[in-house]
Structure formats: structure tokens, C-alpha cells
Design a protein around this motif. Structure first.
Motif, PDB file in Angstrom:
ATOM      1  N   ASP A 102     -10.999   6.779  -7.691  1.00 47.03           N
ATOM      2  CA  ASP A 102     -11.128   6.472  -5.874  1.00 47.03           C
ATOM      3  C   ASP A 102      -9.938   5.961  -5.406  1.00 47.03           C
ATOM      4  O   ASP A 102     -10.224   5.958  -4.331  1.00 47.03           O
ATOM      5  N   ALA A 103      -9.740   4.826  -5.942  1.00 46.18           N
ATOM      6  CA  ALA A 103      -8.568   4.299  -5.079  1.00 46.18           C
ATOM      7  C   ALA A 103      -7.455   5.048  -4.814  1.00 46.18           C
ATOM      8  O   ALA A 103      -6.724   5.077  -3.277  1.00 46.18           O
ATOM      9  N   TYR A 104      -7.211   6.074  -5.511  1.00 43.91           N
ATOM     10  CA  TYR A 104      -5.887   6.810  -5.146  1.00 43.91           C
ATOM     11  C   TYR A 104      -6.878   7.900  -4.625  1.00 43.91           C
ATOM     12  O   TYR A 104      -5.981   8.286  -3.183  1.00 43.91           O
ATOM     13  N   ALA A 105      -7.869   8.274  -4.633  1.00 45.50           N
ATOM     14  CA  ALA A 105      -8.313   9.202  -3.437  1.00 45.50           C
ATOM     15  C   ALA A 105      -8.428   8.799  -1.955  1.00 45.50           C
ATOM     16  O   ALA A 105      -7.447   9.774  -1.511  1.00 45.50           O
ATOM     17  N   GLN A 106      -8.578   7.796  -1.833  1.00 42.56           N
ATOM     18  CA  GLN A 106      -8.653   7.361  -0.262  1.00 42.56           C
ATOM     19  C   GLN A 106      -7.812   6.840   0.126  1.00 42.56           C
ATOM     20  O   GLN A 106      -6.973   7.300   1.150  1.00 42.56           O
ATOM     21  N   ALA A 107      -6.335   6.616  -0.924  1.00 47.52           N
ATOM     22  CA  ALA A 107      -4.957   5.903  -0.550  1.00 47.52           C
ATOM     23  C   ALA A 107      -4.097   7.340  -0.417  1.00 47.52           C
ATOM     24  O   ALA A 107      -3.379   7.293   0.883  1.00 47.52           O
TER      25      ALA A 107
ATOM     26  N   PHE B 111       1.045  -1.261   0.349  1.00 49.12           N
ATOM     27  CA  PHE B 111      -0.152   0.393   0.297  1.00 49.12           C
ATOM     28  C   PHE B 111       0.968   1.356   0.314  1.00 49.12           C
ATOM     29  O   PHE B 111       0.628   2.024  -1.124  1.00 49.12           O
ATOM     30  N   GLU B 112       1.605   1.480   0.976  1.00 53.63           N
ATOM     31  CA  GLU B 112       2.991   2.315   0.523  1.00 53.63           C
ATOM     32  C   GLU B 112       3.486   3.070  -0.372  1.00 53.63           C
ATOM     33  O   GLU B 112       3.635   3.266  -0.900  1.00 53.63           O
ATOM     34  N   ALA B 113       4.048   1.747  -0.899  1.00 52.18           N
ATOM     35  CA  ALA B 113       4.168   2.222  -2.589  1.00 52.18           C
ATOM     36  C   ALA B 113       2.821   2.357  -3.618  1.00 52.18           C
ATOM     37  O   ALA B 113       2.687   2.923  -3.869  1.00 52.18           O
ATOM     38  N   PHE B 114       1.888   1.963  -3.250  1.00 56.67           N
ATOM     39  CA  PHE B 114       0.511   2.772  -4.466  1.00 56.67           C
ATOM     40  C   PHE B 114       0.275   3.902  -4.364  1.00 56.67           C
ATOM     41  O   PHE B 114       0.200   4.558  -4.594  1.00 56.67           O
ATOM     42  N   ARG B 115       0.852   3.989  -2.751  1.00 60.01           N
ATOM     43  CA  ARG B 115       0.402   5.276  -2.508  1.00 60.01           C
ATOM     44  C   ARG B 115       1.306   6.872  -2.247  1.00 60.01           C
ATOM     45  O   ARG B 115       1.171   7.550  -2.900  1.00 60.01           O
ATOM     46  N   ARG B 116       2.792   6.467  -3.108  1.00 57.76           N
ATOM     47  CA  ARG B 116       3.426   7.030  -3.444  1.00 57.76           C
ATOM     48  C   ARG B 116       2.987   7.331  -5.127  1.00 57.76           C
ATOM     49  O   ARG B 116       3.081   8.701  -5.426  1.00 57.76           O
ATOM     50  N   SER B 117       2.580   6.477  -5.628  1.00 61.10           N
ATOM     51  CA  SER B 117       2.566   6.711  -7.350  1.00 61.10           C
ATOM     52  C   SER B 117       0.538   7.898  -6.727  1.00 61.10           C
ATOM     53  O   SER B 117       0.509   8.062  -8.156  1.00 61.10           O
ATOM     54  N   ALA B 118      -0.455   7.846  -6.062  1.00 63.20           N
ATOM     55  CA  ALA B 118      -1.414   8.179  -5.469  1.00 63.20           C
ATOM     56  C   ALA B 118      -1.119   9.636  -5.741  1.00 63.20           C
ATOM     57  O   ALA B 118      -1.984  10.163  -6.729  1.00 63.20           O
ATOM     58  N   PHE B 119       0.292   9.992  -5.448  1.00 58.81           N
ATOM     59  CA  PHE B 119       0.309  11.830  -5.288  1.00 58.81           C
ATOM     60  C   PHE B 119       1.509  11.914  -5.938  1.00 58.81           C
ATOM     61  O   PHE B 119       0.821  12.552  -6.944  1.00 58.81           O
ATOM     62  N   HIS B 120       2.002  10.914  -6.967  1.00 57.79           N
ATOM     63  CA  HIS B 120       3.027  11.455  -8.770  1.00 57.79           C
ATOM     64  C   HIS B 120       2.002  11.389  -9.048  1.00 57.79           C
ATOM     65  O   HIS B 120       2.124  12.732  -9.771  1.00 57.79           O
ATOM     66  N   ILE B 121       1.018  11.181  -9.812  1.00 54.32           N
ATOM     67  CA  ILE B 121      -0.193  11.275 -10.658  1.00 54.32           C
ATOM     68  C   ILE B 121      -0.825  12.050 -10.302  1.00 54.32           C
ATOM     69  O   ILE B 121      -1.611  13.041 -11.673  1.00 54.32           O
ATOM     70  N   LEU B 122      -0.916  13.446  -9.422  1.00 51.90           N
ATOM     71  CA  LEU B 122      -2.123  14.656  -9.552  1.00 51.90           C
ATOM     72  C   LEU B 122      -0.602  15.150  -9.925  1.00 51.90           C
ATOM     73  O   LEU B 122      -1.135  16.332 -11.023  1.00 51.90           O
ATOM     74  N   THR B 123       0.332  15.492 -10.311  1.00 49.45           N
ATOM     75  CA  THR B 123       1.337  16.422 -11.563  1.00 49.45           C
ATOM     76  C   THR B 123       1.271  15.434 -13.026  1.00 49.45           C
ATOM     77  O   THR B 123       0.882  16.107 -13.711  1.00 49.45           O
ATOM     78  N   LYS B 124       0.921  14.184 -12.800  1.00 50.48           N
ATOM     79  CA  LYS B 124       1.043  13.743 -14.047  1.00 50.48           C
ATOM     80  C   LYS B 124       0.297  12.558 -14.041  1.00 50.48           C
ATOM     81  O   LYS B 124       0.803  11.120 -14.018  1.00 50.48           O
ATOM     82  N   PRO B 125      -0.830  12.153 -14.810  1.00 53.61           N
ATOM     83  CA  PRO B 125      -1.569  10.658 -15.115  1.00 53.61           C
ATOM     84  C   PRO B 125      -0.788   9.725 -15.626  1.00 53.61           C
ATOM     85  O   PRO B 125       0.487  10.521 -16.774  1.00 53.61           O
ATOM     86  N   TYR B 126      -0.457   8.233 -15.452  1.00 52.20           N
ATOM     87  CA  TYR B 126       0.261   7.503 -16.177  1.00 52.20           C
ATOM     88  C   TYR B 126      -1.016   6.710 -17.517  1.00 52.20           C
ATOM     89  O   TYR B 126      -1.967   7.787 -17.399  1.00 52.20           O
ATOM     90  N   ARG B 127      -0.025   6.493 -18.946  1.00 46.73           N
ATOM     91  CA  ARG B 127      -0.709   5.805 -19.564  1.00 46.73           C
ATOM     92  C   ARG B 127      -1.451   4.561 -19.472  1.00 46.73           C
ATOM     93  O   ARG B 127      -1.119   4.082 -18.930  1.00 46.73           O
ATOM     94  N   SER B 128      -2.520   4.479 -20.070  1.00 50.63           N
ATOM     95  CA  SER B 128      -3.263   3.641 -20.001  1.00 50.63           C
ATOM     96  C   SER B 128      -2.636   2.448 -20.718  1.00 50.63           C
ATOM     97  O   SER B 128      -2.294   2.622 -22.140  1.00 50.63           O
TER      98      SER B 128
END
Length: 365
Positions: free
Chosen positions: A56-61, A27-44
Motif C-alpha cells: 500500500d505504501a509503495y502504491a501511494q508513493a 520520501f524521494e529515495a523511498f519512491r525510487r524503490s517503489a518503482f523498482h519493485i514493480l520489476t523485481k520484489p525485494y527479499r524479506s
């Protein structure tokens, strides 16, 4: 975008070892991505796991992180549904990578003679829009010349001096084999002779295809294919120092680096997903197929190098690599330093991949 037929719906009860894992580090690793994507989204990725479905998952994280493993497990079970990733070859595969730590000098000396180079000014990114006619379509980099773009100098040419005198040296190492494995890993911590601890990470490459020394040595009959590991390759080079260039120059690809800080000693370098890698929880995937930030439960029962137990662990997709291709292919980040290298160097195991797909995409499964 619809989900690929390579993804087959499962339940969390179907995941071997799911209940026994500690999900908080993942989860802690996932949460680091949750903050990064506020700057630049990931490509699908092409398998249909749309980046927007993670919102939703990123927001709750970010806003309400779990405090222990049980809460972390509940977080993933609430937001995601597991799906088996079918391999086109029938069997999934995991390997390992790590961040080497080596002694280095800021200047060339009698002992430190092998440079790590920064990106040259004449290295140009290439794609279909600017690639000259007749240039290998694989090449993503080229050399700017008076006559137009040309293939860049390869490893042999660079190590023979093609870029000498341009002031590109970031640091100097004592051993060419150490430098090569830093190229393979794409990053390193450098313990400088002046007392500093610094880091180099990938900046660019010459662009040619990667040819691993293990493959070369195996095909030459020097090391049986089943015995090829980082450790066996290093041992062969130590026993045959006069043949190091002969073998390494068959890998024409050359890596350029940039300097980076070591902000948190427990974490690895910032990788392709633009967050620091988490030892034992970050994984490199095929970014054309998968979406960065996707959690994957990996079941590799024959892999025991990490902690002496069968590897059944939740990982987060936060890096990629040219050798990591296919839907059920992953490279597990083992950490930094020699101990991590001992783990990463022997990882080559069959594995099942279970992607945790946002429930809005998985039909609420």
C-alpha cells in the motif's frame, strides 16, 4: 512470518528529532524503490518485516507523492509504525561510505598504471550446491579450472599479475591507494583524461574475507585504534609508500567492476537495492536481517559531520555490505566526491535505530 523480539514498539513522539527532520528527501529515495519493485520484489529480512506488507505504501508513493516535507512526514506516519531495533551488543553503530571521484585514463600511461578490472570469465559464483568439499564455506566465488573449482586469486596475486593480458582493464588510475578505497566503497566516478565522466560499480569479488588496513595498522601499533579513519590511513600510506603493498595485500579480497552511466549527477551509483543511492538518505544494512526499502529513523547525537548538527534523520535501506552485520548496524551514504569522502571517512558513531514497520505488521500501533 512474525516480527522479531529485537523490534520493540514505539510512537513517533519517542523518536528524537523526528519532528525537526525534512522527510521529503527520504520520501524521494523511498519512491525510487517503489518503482523498482514493480520489476523485481525485494527479499524479506529475517527480522520479520515482510516485503509484501509495503504494497500500500509503495502504491501511494507511485501514484500520489507528497509535495513538501510536512506531507512526506504525514505519509510515513500514516503507513508505518516505529519500532526500536535492539542491538545484540547493546549499542547500535553507524559508519559512512561514499562514491570516490578520481581522474582516470582509458589506456595505461607512464602516470596511470593501476587498473580497475572487470569480472574475469573464469570467476564462478559458488554456493552450497556447487562448492567443492573442503572449500571454505565463506567463499561465494571460485575459479574454474580444468580440475574443477578452486579458490580464486587473491589481491596480492592479482596485483602481481595473475590476470595480466586478459583485457579486463576498464580504466587506469595513478594511485594504488585511490584504487584500494574505490574497492572498499564498491563504486567510483571517473573523470577520464579524454573528457568523459563515467562510473564503475561493483560486479563481483575474489571472495576472500575483507581485512581493513585500519585494523592491520592498529594491531601493528602504527595508528591508535581510536584514531583510525580513512584520512589517517591515507596519511600513513603517504608517509610510508614503500609499505603500501605489505599492508594492502593483507586484505586478500579483490573487487571487480562494471561500467555504468552517470544518469543524474546529484545521485550516487545503483546499489544492492537496484536504485540510485540518495546522498544523506540511503543507508546500507544487513540484508539478511532487514528488508530493502525499509525506512529507518537514525538517532546519532554525537554524529555532526553531515551538517554540523546531531544526526537525527530518516534513512532508507537501499544497500548492503560485507562489514554491515547485525540488526542495529548501518552505513550512511554521504554522496560523491572529495567533500563526501571527508564526511564518510570520520563517521563511526553510536546510534539508535528505529525501523518504520508497515502498520499491518505492527498491529496498527
Amino acid at each position: 512470518m512474525s516480527l522479531s523480539p529485537l523490534l520493540a514498539a514505539k510512537t513517533f513522539a519517542d523518536l528524537p528529532g523526528w519532528a525537526g527532520d525534512d522527510h521529503l528527501p527520504a520520501f524521494e529515495a523511498f519512491r525510487r524503490s517503489a518503482f523498482h519493485i514493480l520489476t523485481k520484489p525485494y527479499r524479506s529480512g529475517a527480522l520479520g518485516v515482510a516485503f509484501g506488507a509495503f504494497a500500500d505504501a509503495y502504491a501511494q508513493a507511485r501514484e500520489a507523492p507528497p509535495q513538501d516535507g510536512a506531507q512526506a512526514r504525514a505519509f510515513f506516519e500514516r503507513h508505518f509504525a516505529p519500532m526500536l531495533v535492539r542491538s545484540e551488543t547493546g549499542t547500535g553503530l553507524v559508519t559512512g561510505f561514499y562514491e570516490p571521484q578520481v581522474e582516470a585514463s582509458p589506456v595505461r600511461t607512464a602516470r596511470f598504471t593501476v587498473p580497475l578490472l572487470s569480472r574475469p570469465a573464469d570467476l564462478v559464483d559458488v554456493d552450497d550446491a556447487n562448492r567443492p568439499a573442503g572449500m571454505d564455506a565463506y567463499l561465494a566465488f571460485a575459479r574454474r579450472t580444468r580440475d574443477g573449482l578452486a579458490e580464486y586469486f587473491d589481491r596480492g596475486a592479482i596485483e602481481r599479475g595473475a590476470l595480466a593480458g586478459k583485457g579486463l582493464e576498464i580504466a587506469w588510475l595513478a594511485d594504488k591507494v585511490d584504487a584500494f578505497f574505490i574497492h572498499v566503497q564498491g563504486a567510483a566516478r571517473l573523470v577520464m583524461t579524454d573528457g568523459r565522466l563515467c562510473r564503475v560499480t561493483y560486479a563481483a569479488k575474489s571472495g576472500q574475507r575483507f581485512t581493513g588496513p585500519g585494523k592491520v595498522l592498529s594491531e601493528a601499533g602504527e595508528i591508535p585504534l581510536a584514531a583510525v579513519t580513512m584520512q589517517s590511513i591515507r596519511a600513513w600510506f603517504k608517509a610510508h609508500p614503500e609499505r603500501v603493498d605489505e599492508i594492502l595485500w593483507q586484505n586478500r579480497s579483490y573487487i571487480f567492476f562494471r561500467e555504468a552511466e552517470v544518469a543524474q549527477a546529484s545521485l550516487g551509483p545503483i546499489a544492492a537495492a537496484k536504485v540510485p543511492l540518495t546522498p544523506g538518505r540511503s543507508m546500507a544494512v544487513d540484508r539478511l536481517l532487514h528488508t530493502f526499502g525499509t525506512p529507518f529513523h537514525i538517532d546519532a547525537p554525537t554524529l555532526t559531520a553531515f551538517d554540523g548538527k546531531p544526526f537525527r534523520r530518516l534513512m532508507i535501506a537501499q544497500d548492503t555490505g560485507s562489514a554491515i552485520t547485525g540488526p542495529a548496524r548501518g552505513d550512511l551514504f554521504a554522496g560523491s566526491g572529495d567533500a563526501a569522502g571527508e564526511i564518510a571517512g570520520v563517521v563511526r558513531n553510536a546510534a539508535e535505530f528505529y525501523a518504520l514497520v508497515p502498520r499491518t505488521l505492527a498491529g496498527g500501533a
